[in-house]
Design an enzyme around this catalytic site. Structure first.
Site, PDB file in Angstrom:
ATOM      1  CB  VAL A   1      -1.083  -0.024   1.264  1.00  0.00           C
ATOM      2  CG1 VAL A   1      -1.777   1.374   1.208  1.00  0.00           C
ATOM      3  CG2 VAL A   1      -1.855  -1.099   1.046  1.00  0.00           C
TER       4      VAL A   1
ATOM      5  NE  ARG B   1      11.684  -5.916   8.760  1.00  0.00           N
ATOM      6  CZ  ARG B   1      11.018  -5.999   7.804  1.00  0.00           C
ATOM      7  NH1 ARG B   1      11.443  -6.508   6.649  1.00  0.00           N
ATOM      8  NH2 ARG B   1       9.621  -5.725   7.772  1.00  0.00           N
ATOM      9  CB  SER B   2      11.989  -0.439   5.649  1.00  0.00           C
ATOM     10  OG  SER B   2      11.446  -1.583   5.551  1.00  0.00           O
TER      11      SER B   2
ATOM     12  CB  CYS C   1      -9.726  -3.220   1.170  1.00  0.00           C
ATOM     13  SG  CYS C   1      -9.287  -4.762   2.094  1.00  0.00           S
TER      14      CYS C   1
ATOM     15  N   GLY D   1      -4.398  -8.442   0.023  1.00  0.00           N
ATOM     16  CA  GLY D   1      -5.064  -7.932   1.246  1.00  0.00           C
ATOM     17  C   GLY D   1      -4.092  -8.134   2.399  1.00  0.00           C
TER      18      GLY D   1
ATOM     19  CG  HIS E   1     -10.898  -7.453  -1.938  1.00  0.00           C
ATOM     20  ND1 HIS E   1      -9.803  -8.123  -2.029  1.00  0.00           N
ATOM     21  CD2 HIS E   1     -10.867  -6.553  -0.872  1.00  0.00           C
ATOM     22  CE1 HIS E   1      -9.065  -7.815  -1.094  1.00  0.00           C
ATOM     23  NE2 HIS E   1      -9.798  -7.156  -0.149  1.00  0.00           N
TER      24      HIS E   1
ATOM     25  CG  ASN F   1      -6.896  -5.612  -2.668  1.00  0.00           C
ATOM     26  OD1 ASN F   1      -6.836  -5.824  -4.229  1.00  0.00           O
ATOM     27  ND2 ASN F   1      -6.065  -6.356  -2.116  1.00  0.00           N
TER      28      ASN F   1
END
Lengths: 350, 350
Positions: free
Chosen positions: A15, A40-41, A129, A160, A253, A328
């Site tokens: 997302v 971590r990122s 969503c 999702g 979805h 979604n």
């Protein structure tokens, strides 16, 4: 023109990358953009328009000087960090379930209840969503004919559960095609005791089970719909029930929606189709003669909610079936979040 | 003991091979077995118990001396050849839709309406796969509490379109995983104008469209259910509506079934679970705490209809949701056909 210092919390997820993309395409005048994620990122470099931005670790102080936060880093992170952002003067649009049922937090789909933004106290929640695409399709019908009851069965995509869910579906599919055992670690729910393969399978569990036998995903569809449409998560004015099923689809979805209108005499298939054809955020794709109906592989990457298969229940004058498909990760998440941001800017609520 | 000369029409298909397997396991005393198929498949050799049998081309004269025909070679073949078989003294159980709505032809699920067999005129129809599993799950509930309304959304497997449908799903999945374009020739409907990929997708069209916007598959679920449960394909005593969706699953249909009972005061989740637990042909798999619910990959190859996720609509006293999964090639086709044969033998109706 007012310009805004924006932060994206959870910038590296499925997302998050779409939040960046939709923000770049939006009407929000961005003075600066800060990309925040877990430790971590941190250090990862991501492109935004013509700039390369470095992801920073999200801490309370990250929000100093930030006007608008778009958050999609999980409920626990939102719960911890968004009050800190608000304390520092920011307005936060949250794509997790952390604050959705808080009576002080508006739960907003801009096509349906934009006015709810006027009463915000710093945090605005983006709905689940599966709820968003259903209310986008039902609200124009409700406005015209009223709604008494909604019975929905969902067909929900792997994404999702984020990028790792998507990866697991593809890995399992390849394992199965190669005649190997499928190796399940994520579905139906990350961190739950039992895991089952999703590829070539159907999992009638999304999120954990409530005591009454409904899953939390089903609970969300029931109560978020009431909060968005009726401004009361427990209202009985529209009865809602849901069955949520994870299906081996990557993005988008599908929803089989059965609904009962108040004003049966005036409603008809043709009128509902015509209303949907004119509705904001909706594309009517409904021509059985040409075999035209919404499909996930067509709707993926698109902004609209696609509706088709509109037809009356032949034995109940006031009831209809329809089939609703939307991306979604976009309308169900990143796009709706950015659209809430646009509406806040338009109404000067930041 | 009476023994029967049996013929399988359409022996080489996905259902045909299962007809042979289930016939071998059945109580039907088989004196001889004849395997019949199209000219193209004639000469093929197939194993039945300890024998190797050669497939013969099906012609009217193939049925000379045959007592019982089990047919699954497509509606056009049944329409042409089954009256010839009956003329020659055989009784035919037909797994196609050719005769299902003929008022002189019983449409039978042995757990539900075995007595309908008493009035047969040579041909007995096996219902559509998606109908069978739904009525097996609903009939014990109807017996106890009555039924007013059924609203069903299906999640139907590729094998409903036979072995070639199954192959197409697997080929498309591999193409997609390899980053290639998916090549669709069969789904949604063999011979229709437009074809769409099924892998990683959802197709809200099974069979052709009727004039009223319903597909013929949906029409079948509505009218076959009434004929089986109420002995009248147009009865209004139970209202039925359906949305049928093809999903990227190999074997087993899933169904989200919403139903309203007559006797609301006496019904409860626990009582319905207990009734299903004791019902013939049903396995209740319903323990949310242990994450137990029916899944296609578990039910494939099994004979029973699996039911789980039983729970009341929290806002309608007399309504319930449940999730039903069964092997569409076995209970949905070959097994039910052979079980009809067994019932005919038991009642000495051949």
């Amino acid at each position: 023109m007012k310009e805004y210092n924006v932060a994206i919390l959870g910038a590296t997820g499925a997302v998050g990358t779409r939040l960046m993309q939709k923000l770049a395409e939006s009407n929000i005048p961005v003075k600066s953009l800060k990309l925040l994620a877990s430790k971590r990122s941190a250090g990862k470099k991501l492109k935004y328009r013509d700039d390369v931005l470095t992801v920073e670790e999200a801490t309370p102080d990250s929000f100093d000087g930030v006007d608008l936060v778009l958050a999609s880093a999980g409920g626990a992170v939102s719960k911890k960090l968004l009050p800190e952002a608000v304390k520092r003067g920011a307005v936060a649009v949250d794509n997790t379930s952390a604050f959705r049922m808080d009576p002080d937090v508006p739960l907003v789909v801009p096509e349906v209840n934009p006015d709810a933004l006027e009463n915000h106290h710093g945090i605005i929640a983006n709905p689940n969503c599966s709820t968003i695409q259903m209310v986008v399709a039902l609200e124009p019908i409700r406005k015209q004919f009223g709604l008494k009851q909604i019975i929905v069965s969902t067909y929900q995509a792997a994404s999702g559960a984020g990028q790792s869910g998507l990866d697991e579906l593809r890995d399992e599919a390849q394992e199965h095609l190669d005649g190997k055992k499928m190796d399940a670690h994520i579905f139906p729910v990350k961190g739950e005791k039992e895991h089952y393969p999703l590829a070539f399978n159907l999992l009638p569990q999304i999120d954990v089970f409530e005591k009454d036998g409904y899953t939390h995903e089903e609970w969300k569809m029931i109560h978020e719909t009431k909060k968005i449409m009726l401004n009361d998560m427990n209202s009985g004015a529209i009865k809602v029930t849901a069955t949520c099923v994870r299906v081996p689809v990557e993005i988008c979805h599908g929803e089989s929606v059965y609904f009962t209108v108040d004003d049966a005499k005036d409603a008809s298939r043709e009128k509902i189709q015509s209303i949907l054809n004119d509705a904001p955020g909706v594309t009517l794709k409904d021509d059985p003669k040409k075999q035209l109906y919404p499909q996930p592989i067509d709707a993926a990457g698109k902004e609209d909610t696609y509706v088709g298969r509109v037809r009356p229940d032949q034995e109940n004058d006031n009831a209809y079936n329809m089939w609703v498909v939307a991306d979604n990760l976009l309308k169900g998440a990143a796009l709706n979040t950015v659209e809430i941001g646009e509406e806040l800017v338009k109404r000067d609520l930041i």
